[in-house]
Design a protein around this motif. Structure first.
Motif, short mmCIF file in Angstrom:
data_model
loop_
_atom_site.label_atom_id
_atom_site.label_comp_id
_atom_site.label_asym_id
_atom_site.label_seq_id
_atom_site.Cartn_x
_atom_site.Cartn_y
_atom_site.Cartn_z
N ASP A 1 0.83 -1.20 0.00
CA ASP A 1 0.00 0.00 0.00
C ASP A 1 0.87 1.25 0.00
O ASP A 1 0.54 2.25 -0.64
CB ASP A 1 -0.93 0.00 1.21
N SER B 1 -11.02 5.21 1.71
CA SER B 1 -11.00 5.68 0.33
C SER B 1 -10.05 6.87 0.24
O SER B 1 -10.25 7.87 0.93
CB SER B 1 -12.41 6.10 -0.12
N THR C 1 -8.08 9.75 -2.12
CA THR C 1 -7.97 10.49 -3.37
C THR C 1 -6.79 11.44 -3.27
O THR C 1 -6.66 12.17 -2.28
CB THR C 1 -9.25 11.27 -3.67
N SER D 1 -6.43 7.63 -7.26
CA SER D 1 -7.18 7.16 -6.10
C SER D 1 -6.84 5.71 -5.82
O SER D 1 -6.37 4.98 -6.70
CB SER D 1 -8.69 7.32 -6.32
N MET D 2 -7.11 5.29 -4.58
CA MET D 2 -6.87 3.92 -4.17
C MET D 2 -7.73 3.61 -2.95
O MET D 2 -8.24 4.52 -2.28
CB MET D 2 -5.39 3.68 -3.84
N LEU E 1 1.11 7.47 -6.32
CA LEU E 1 0.08 8.48 -6.54
C LEU E 1 0.59 9.87 -6.15
O LEU E 1 0.38 10.85 -6.87
CB LEU E 1 -1.17 8.15 -5.75
N ARG F 1 2.00 1.97 -3.50
CA ARG F 1 0.92 2.51 -4.31
C ARG F 1 0.66 3.98 -3.96
O ARG F 1 0.49 4.82 -4.85
CB ARG F 1 -0.36 1.69 -4.12
#
Length: 384
Positions: free
Chosen positions: A238, A274, A276, A261-262, A245, A241
């Motif tokens: 995570d 959530s 963004t 987003s992820m 971003l 990721r």
């Protein structure tokens, strides 16, 4: 997932998440990009076409036309009405449609809607850029084109599709800030009072500001964390990721800077957080900063933060159901959307809304929202 696009325009798109007035220049730029002439950001019911508001963002549109739509054409728009709204919404997807995707042009030009509403405005063709759906309402950016330009080409649609994910993301961020913005005009106060975790980062990813909800989420230590002055995740996959971003949003390379987003699963939560990530101009967040910043918005999907229902009931003698509907409208839902959310019929919601108007001395949803701002504003200040 990230999408690349013109960086200056991308900055403007995400600025609209912080300031709704920016949707007008966004639509102007977007219309120019795809060969359009005008734009209207609408939120309309698939049941009866209602939901238009004079305050809807417009681009190069005579401001008298939305009222004409409200008064007469809402139920005569063949490009929006569907026979079975609830079934249709189950199949709804955030796509980009042309008027010819919806119905043959030869059928459209025979309608009252085309001849008495579109044609007098110099509109012959349009694309409908879907942004969001709640209940039976769809938020759409409608971009129109004059008759001499013909239909939108495949190249025009491909250009629209490249920016579409960013428009969706910015619109969603704006909705998350909507109810807080009504309570506090200054952007810094909006960010700090938001029920979402908000992190403002420098373009190299260093944390500049965290609101109270963000601090709480980091303090839980099972999902997000700060390390070396940077926002990251506990889980290594995570973290990579999220770093990707943030890196894209803060990139100095114009063709790489983008939002994304992820979802972040955390122990103890059924639903993920959530997240963004959006590139924004620093001066929109704090005048002392220059260049670009990164806004990270984290929503706890299991949280339930609302305005105080009991205060509304006490002030205006609302029933529990009426107060619940009033709060839903304050937080951005239409009466149709609230009806779906509460499992009641649209007619029941309309009757309840009529009683709310009567008890509060208002006759429009916008007037009701302004009254509620005044009613709860003092309490919001006391909680700060």
């Amino acid at each position: 997932m990230t999408v690349r696009s013109d960086s200056d325009f991308l900055d403007l798109v995400y600025e609209a998440a912080l300031d709704p007035a920016v949707w007008t220049p966004v639509m102007e730029r977007f219309a120019d990009m795809v060969g359009g002439s005008s734009g209207w950001l609408s939120q309309l019911s698939t049941e009866d076409g209602s939901g238009a508001d004079e305050a809807d963002p417009l681009a190069r549109v005579d401001p008298t036309w939305p009222q004409r739509y409200i008064d007469h054409f809402a139920q005569r728009n063949p490009l929006h009405h569907v026979d079975n709204p609830r079934e249709y919404m189950r199949r709804w997807q955030p796509r980009i449609l042309t008027d010819e995707d919806w119905m043959p042009k030869e059928d459209l030009v025979r309608t009252e809607f085309y001849n008495d509403f579109l044609r007098p405005q110099g509109i012959d063709s349009s694309i409908m850029v879907r942004l969001a759906a709640r209940g039976v309402e769809i938020a759409t950016m409608n971009i129109s084109r004059a008759p001499h330009r013909g239909q939108f080409s495949r190249a025009d649609l491909e250009a629209a599709e490249r920016i579409h994910p960013h428009l969706i993301r910015a619109f969603d961020l704006g909705r998350r800030f909507a109810s807080t913005r009504r309570l506090a005009g200054e952007l810094a106060t909006v960010l700090d009072r938001s029920p979402h975790g908000l992190f403002v980062l420098s373009d190299d990813g260093c944390v500049r500001h965290v609101n109270r909800v963000g601090e709480r989420l980091v303090a839980e230590t099972n999902g997000l964390r700060q390390a070396g002055g940077r926002l990251t995740a506990v889980n290594n996959a995570d973290a990579r990721r999220l770093a990707a971003l943030i890196g894209a949003a803060g990139s100095s390379e114009n063709d790489r800077r983008a939002g994304g987003s992820m979802a972040l699963a955390t122990p103890g939560r059924t639903a993920p957080l959530s997240i963004t990530v959006a590139p924004v101009r620093s001066e929109r967040l704090a005048p002392v900063y220059r260049g670009h910043s990164i806004l990270v918005c984290v929503t706890d999907l299991e949280a339930n933060v609302t305005l105080p229902e009991q205060k509304l009931r006490d002030l205006f003698s609302l029933t529990r159901a009426e107060a619940r509907l009033a709060l839903a409208i304050f937080e951005g839902l239409s009466s149709s959307e609230a009806a779906v959310s509460f499992g009641v019929s649209p007619n029941t919601a309309r009757v309840q809304l009529g009683r709310i108007f009567e008890k509060t001395g208002t006759n429009r949803q916008s007037d009701l929202v302004r009254l509620m701002m005044r009613a709860v504003g003092v309490e919001a200040d006391e909680r700060a």
